[in-house]
Write an enzyme that holds these catalytic residues in place. Structure first.
Site, PDB file in Angstrom:
ATOM      1  N   THR A 195       0.871  -1.173   0.000  1.00 31.10           N
ATOM      2  CA  THR A 195       0.000   0.000   0.000  1.00 31.10           C
ATOM      3  C   THR A 195       0.914   1.230   0.000  1.00 31.10           C
ATOM      4  OG1 THR A 195       0.004   0.244   2.408  1.00 31.10           O
ATOM      5  CG2 THR A 195      -1.646  -1.275   1.461  1.00 31.10           C
ATOM      6  N   THR A 215      -1.812  -3.214  19.135  1.00 27.06           N
ATOM      7  CA  THR A 215      -1.538  -1.872  19.642  1.00 27.06           C
ATOM      8  C   THR A 215      -2.142  -1.651  21.022  1.00 27.06           C
ATOM      9  OG1 THR A 215      -2.055   0.455  19.242  1.00 27.06           O
ATOM     10  CG2 THR A 215      -3.576  -1.127  18.333  1.00 27.06           C
ATOM     11  N   ASP A 216      -1.564  -0.707  21.764  1.00 23.17           N
ATOM     12  CA  ASP A 216      -2.154  -0.328  23.060  1.00 23.17           C
ATOM     13  C   ASP A 216      -3.440   0.476  22.889  1.00 23.17           C
ATOM     14  OD1 ASP A 216      -1.080   2.064  22.136  1.00 23.17           O
ATOM     15  OD2 ASP A 216       0.069   2.512  23.944  1.00 23.17           O
ATOM     16  N   GLU A 217      -3.698   0.953  21.653  1.00 26.12           N
ATOM     17  CA  GLU A 217      -4.882   1.807  21.456  1.00 26.12           C
ATOM     18  C   GLU A 217      -6.183   1.041  21.658  1.00 26.12           C
ATOM     19  OE1 GLU A 217      -4.955   4.506  18.221  1.00 26.12           O
ATOM     20  OE2 GLU A 217      -2.818   4.937  18.346  1.00 26.12           O
ATOM     21  N   TYR A 277      -9.564   2.985  13.609  1.00 23.33           N
ATOM     22  CA  TYR A 277      -8.329   2.180  13.597  1.00 23.33           C
ATOM     23  C   TYR A 277      -8.277   1.246  14.802  1.00 23.33           C
ATOM     24  CZ  TYR A 277      -3.508   1.000  14.750  1.00 23.33           C
ATOM     25  OH  TYR A 277      -2.372   0.319  15.125  1.00 23.33           O
ATOM     26  N   LYS A 299      -8.403  -2.890  15.084  1.00 26.11           N
ATOM     27  CA  LYS A 299      -7.352  -3.708  15.711  1.00 26.11           C
ATOM     28  C   LYS A 299      -7.938  -4.523  16.870  1.00 26.11           C
ATOM     29  CE  LYS A 299      -3.486  -3.793  14.935  1.00 26.11           C
ATOM     30  NZ  LYS A 299      -2.665  -4.587  13.959  1.00 26.11           N
ATOM     31  N   PRO A 344       2.379  21.092  12.911  1.00 26.07           N
ATOM     32  CA  PRO A 344       0.983  21.133  13.361  1.00 26.07           C
ATOM     33  C   PRO A 344       0.723  20.262  14.588  1.00 26.07           C
ATOM     34  CG  PRO A 344       1.193  19.685  11.456  1.00 26.07           C
ATOM     35  CD  PRO A 344       2.572  20.211  11.744  1.00 26.07           C
TER      36      PRO A 344
END
Ligand code: NAD
Ligand code: DAU
Length: 353
Positions: A34, A132-134, A158, A162, A213
């Site tokens: 990708t 992931t920790d998310e 996202y 996961k 930003p």
């Protein structure tokens, strides 16, 4: 031999390079390429007969069945995913397709392959899913760090995708006995990270005199781990983790985003003097649903597998900045074309806060 998926991306390529450099088993590297996958990440092993690259999708059942049949890997490490939170807010579809549907198809083919293995290969086989920790959601400033028993509470498309893939791994172990391992890691940084993520984006913009930003008030906290430490931890979990278990991986480095950006500006001022980098910082409109804080409780991997992160944030960040300074052709290559459209789409609407 082992099969690695997503091994042309940031963490996957660092894993493959480190694994082969340490004399590991041959690697079949399956990657869809990708926008985030880059064969240039693998030039160091281009002539290594132990590395075979295959362009393809983890959701392609026929291809997966063929690779498993022909190469008979003893283990699989699944890095393949859509990985950028802002892109999942812009368009969640690809995240569901790869992270959920793709993982399901991978699991189905791996289950079939594993069930037909004879002993002792069957008993030794492992599928390690890199997560992931998310998936644990967002912490308040005084909350204890995420442990393996923290309830899942994903907040972005996202992290939800996961979380769904982690649940599938859990179910395939529980129901079918598939020998799975899942690792949940915090924010990685280091060489070869695509410059859409905080640290390489800030380096990229700063070197070009563009705004830096910072979303919202810049006080969101992440726990930063150097990518090579993460790759070492994956190897340890693969070799010695208990089937069916999950392991949290972190760097013990909690920083606000503003602290990270300040540290980068100061390093650049030292290594590339001539510009007041801090003056480029611009507070912009926040990320919708922005998780406030992530932090990893790494007790389990430390006590059970004796793994500890080695890189300090200051040494890791210096290595990272030095790598980007020395590899500007790599950056120029990945920031042409589609990248410009993504930056325009994500940042034009985020006028200064
Ligand atoms: P990345 O976006 O840099 O790389 C992902 C790779 O997967 C790319 O090479 C891409 O081409 C490939 N890919 C995407 N869809 C595919 C598909 N359907 N089939 C085959 N290949 C496909 O991501 P990364 O930062 O290297 O993350 C790797 C894994 O680690 C992901 O699963 C991510 O969720 C997880 N993770 C990342 C971090 C981080 O800080 N970057 C932290 C914890 C966990
Ligand atoms: O925690 C692990 C996760 O870390 C991984 O699972 C993800 O794949 C990875 O992308 C990363 O997610 P984050 O959203 O934390 O990373 P990102 O680099 O996108 O952002 C880090 C922080 O910086 C976050 O609080 C948002 C902020 N940010 C990000 C960008 C791109 C900014 O302030 N400005 C920016 O331009």
């Amino acid at each position: 031999m082992i099969l690695v998926t997503g091994g042309a991306g940031f963490i996957g390529s660092n894993f493959v390079l480190g694994w082969l450099a340490r004399g590991g088993d041959p690697v079949i590297n399956l990657d869809k390429l990708t926008y985030a996958g880059n064969p240039g990440n693998l030039v160091d092993v281009a002539d290594d007969p132990r590395h075979v690259f295959v362009r393809g999708d983890i959701a392609d059942r026929a291809l997966m069945a063929q690779l498993l049949r022909e190469h008979r890997p003893r283990a699989i490490v699944n890095f393949a995913a859509e990985s950028h939170v802002d892109r999942s807010i812009d368009g969640p579809g690809e995240f569901i397709q790869t992270n959920v549907v793709g993982t399901f198809h991978l699991l189905e083919e791996v289950r079939r392959y594993w069930q037909n293995l004879a002993e002792p290969e069957r008993g030794h086989f492992r599928l390690l899913h890199v997560s992931t920790d998310e998936v644990y959601g967002s912490l308040g400033l005084g909350d204890p760090a995420f442990s393996e028993s923290t309830a899942y509470a994903p907040n972005s498309p996202y992290s939800a995708s996961k979380a769904a893939s982690d649940h599938l791994l859990r179910a395939y172990h529980h129901t079918f006995g598939l020998p799975t391992l899942t690792s949940n890691c915090s924010n990685n940084y280091g060489p070869r990270q695509f410059p859409e993520k905080l640290i390489p984006l800030m380096i990229h913009n700063a070197l070009r005199g563009k705004n830096l930003p910072v979303y919202g008030d810049g006080a969101n906290v992440r726990d930063w781990v150097y990518v090579k430490d993460h790759c070492d931890a994956i190897e340890v979990v693969l070799n010695r983790g208990r089937a069916g278990q999950t392991y949290n991986i972190g760097g013990n480095v909690e920083k606000t985003n503003l602290e990270v950006v300040h540290a980068l500006c100061d390093l650049l001022a030292e290594l590339r003097p001539g510009r007041d980098y801090r003056s480029l910082i611009a507070f912009v409109k926040d990320r919708p649903g922005h998780d406030r804080r992530y932090a990893i409780d790494g007790t389990k991997i430390a006590t059970e597998l004796d793994w500890h992160p080695r890189e300090s944030f200051s040494s890791g960040l210096r290595k990272t900045v030095e790598w980007y300074l020395a590899n500007q052709p790599w950056v120029n290559n990945v920031t042409s074309g589609d990248y410009q459209q993504w930056v325009a789409r994500n940042y034009t609407a985020r006028t200064a806060a």
